[in-house]
Every structure is written in C-alpha cells, then in structure tokens.
Design an enzyme around this catalytic site. Sequence first.
Site, PDB file in Angstrom:
ATOM      1  N   ARG A  66      -0.534  90.654 -86.574  1.00  0.00           N
ATOM      2  CA  ARG A  66      -0.111  91.913 -87.194  1.00  0.00           C
ATOM      3  C   ARG A  66       0.056  91.764 -88.698  1.00  0.00           C
ATOM      4  NH1 ARG A  66       1.383  95.932 -83.728  1.00  0.00           N
ATOM      5  NH2 ARG A  66       1.909  95.319 -81.589  1.00  0.00           N
ATOM      6  N   ARG A  92      -1.345 102.453 -84.008  1.00  0.00           N
ATOM      7  CA  ARG A  92      -0.902 101.062 -84.101  1.00  0.00           C
ATOM      8  C   ARG A  92       0.584 101.026 -84.415  1.00  0.00           C
ATOM      9  NH1 ARG A  92      -4.018  98.635 -81.281  1.00  0.00           N
ATOM     10  NH2 ARG A  92      -3.234  96.666 -82.093  1.00  0.00           N
ATOM     11  N   ASN A 108       5.527 110.594 -90.009  1.00  0.00           N
ATOM     12  CA  ASN A 108       4.774 110.524 -88.761  1.00  0.00           C
ATOM     13  C   ASN A 108       5.023 111.800 -87.981  1.00  0.00           C
ATOM     14  OD1 ASN A 108       3.208 109.283 -86.608  1.00  0.00           O
ATOM     15  ND2 ASN A 108       5.130 109.057 -85.511  1.00  0.00           N
ATOM     16  N   HIS A 110       5.197 113.132 -84.061  1.00  0.00           N
ATOM     17  CA  HIS A 110       5.321 112.613 -82.691  1.00  0.00           C
ATOM     18  C   HIS A 110       5.379 113.805 -81.739  1.00  0.00           C
ATOM     19  CE1 HIS A 110       6.551 109.889 -79.488  1.00  0.00           C
ATOM     20  NE2 HIS A 110       7.486 110.762 -79.156  1.00  0.00           N
ATOM     21  N   LEU A 145      10.872 102.390 -83.620  1.00  0.00           N
ATOM     22  CA  LEU A 145       9.792 103.300 -83.206  1.00  0.00           C
ATOM     23  C   LEU A 145      10.321 104.720 -82.974  1.00  0.00           C
ATOM     24  CD1 LEU A 145       6.764 103.494 -82.334  1.00  0.00           C
ATOM     25  CD2 LEU A 145       7.582 103.179 -79.978  1.00  0.00           C
TER      26      LEU A 145
END
Length: 197
Positions: A66, A92, A108, A110, A145
Amino acid sequence: MTKRVAILISGGGSNMVSLVDSMTGDHPARPCLVLANSAGAGGLAKAEARGIPTAVVDHRPYKGDRQAFEAELARVIDATEPDILCLAGFMRVLTEGFVSRYRGRMLNIHPSLLPKYRGLHTHARALEAGDPDHGCTVHEVTPELDEGPILGQARVPVLAGDTPDTLAARVLVEEHKLYPTVLRRFAAGDRTPVFLP
Ligand code: GRF
C-alpha cells in the site's frame, strides 16, 4: 482564487461527471485531474471527452504494498497541485499516512446515511434492516473508514419491492445532486452541512 480539484475514480465515474459538469461559470473550483486505479475505468474516457487531464495508477503491480502504491498516487496527484481531492467511486482503502497528507481537503461520497452502514453492500443492508429510508453522505475523509465529518446527506424513501439495484439507482440520482452541491460550498470555504431534500 479558483480551487483545483483532483477526482479519484475506479469505475464508470458518474459522480465524477456530475462534479466536472458542475464546475462552470462562477463556481469557485475547476477540475485539474481525473485519476483511476485501473486503465479499464470507464470514467477515464468521459473525463478525456471533457478535456480533463487523466492519469492511471494501477494498484495491482504493487501487489499489496500500500505504501508504494500510495507514494505513486501522491506523486501523480501532487504534480497537478490540487487544493481539493474528491473520491468518487474510488474503491481502494487508503492508509492513515495518505489520508493525513490530504486531511481537511479530501472528500468522499458513500451510499448510505452515515453513520449507518459503513463499508460495502449498503443498499442490501438497508433493505435487510427494513429501513423506511436510505440515502448517501458526503464526508471529509479521515483515517477511519467512512467516519469523517459529514458535509451533506440526501435521503430517499425505500419503496415496496425495492431490490438493492433499484434502491442503488434511486440513491445514485441523489448522489449526483448532493456531491456537486457540497463541493461548491466546500470550495467556497463553507463547511455547513447540506441536507437534501
Ligand atoms: C456510487 O454508488 C458511490 O456512492 C460509490 O461508488 C458508486 C460508483 O459511482 N462510492 P460512480 O458511478 O463510479 O461515480
């Protein structure tokens, strides 16, 4: 000063298209890069058709390293000097080191009403739970996350007979409204959360 926006994708890039097409006129931002982690990402052609510089940093040659993948990712991204990064269907998981590099300026989208349903298969999980409604969230990316400060949410009703696919399609329509709305505010320095409808 016009903000420069780099958009990261993995697939068809419908959210990327909505973001790019929204950045016109007196919008305080313009796209500077669309980057995919696979040369097969359908969104690359859509970006090229819009005259947006594109790049591919394929994660597979790095075989799970990573740090090496993200070092190349950052090198390519930083070469375009973005002010803001938008993850738009980028599949990713990013390490704390990478996220910290762009902390406070990486967004982001979601497909759930966070904090419900972090992770994958959000539409199926909402249906299994019998939720009366569902939706999508734009949030700042932090090392955890799908956990960062919420910048906007759009809500849709769950309808009788919905399948994960029909629900996802309804949510996606709202994603294409929410993300550009949030980006415009964020680029203007306004972090006031947006709630649609
Ligand atoms: C969208 O449902 C988005 O919520 C999720 O990835 C999906 C792909 O969207 N993050 P796109 O068409 O590639 O933008």
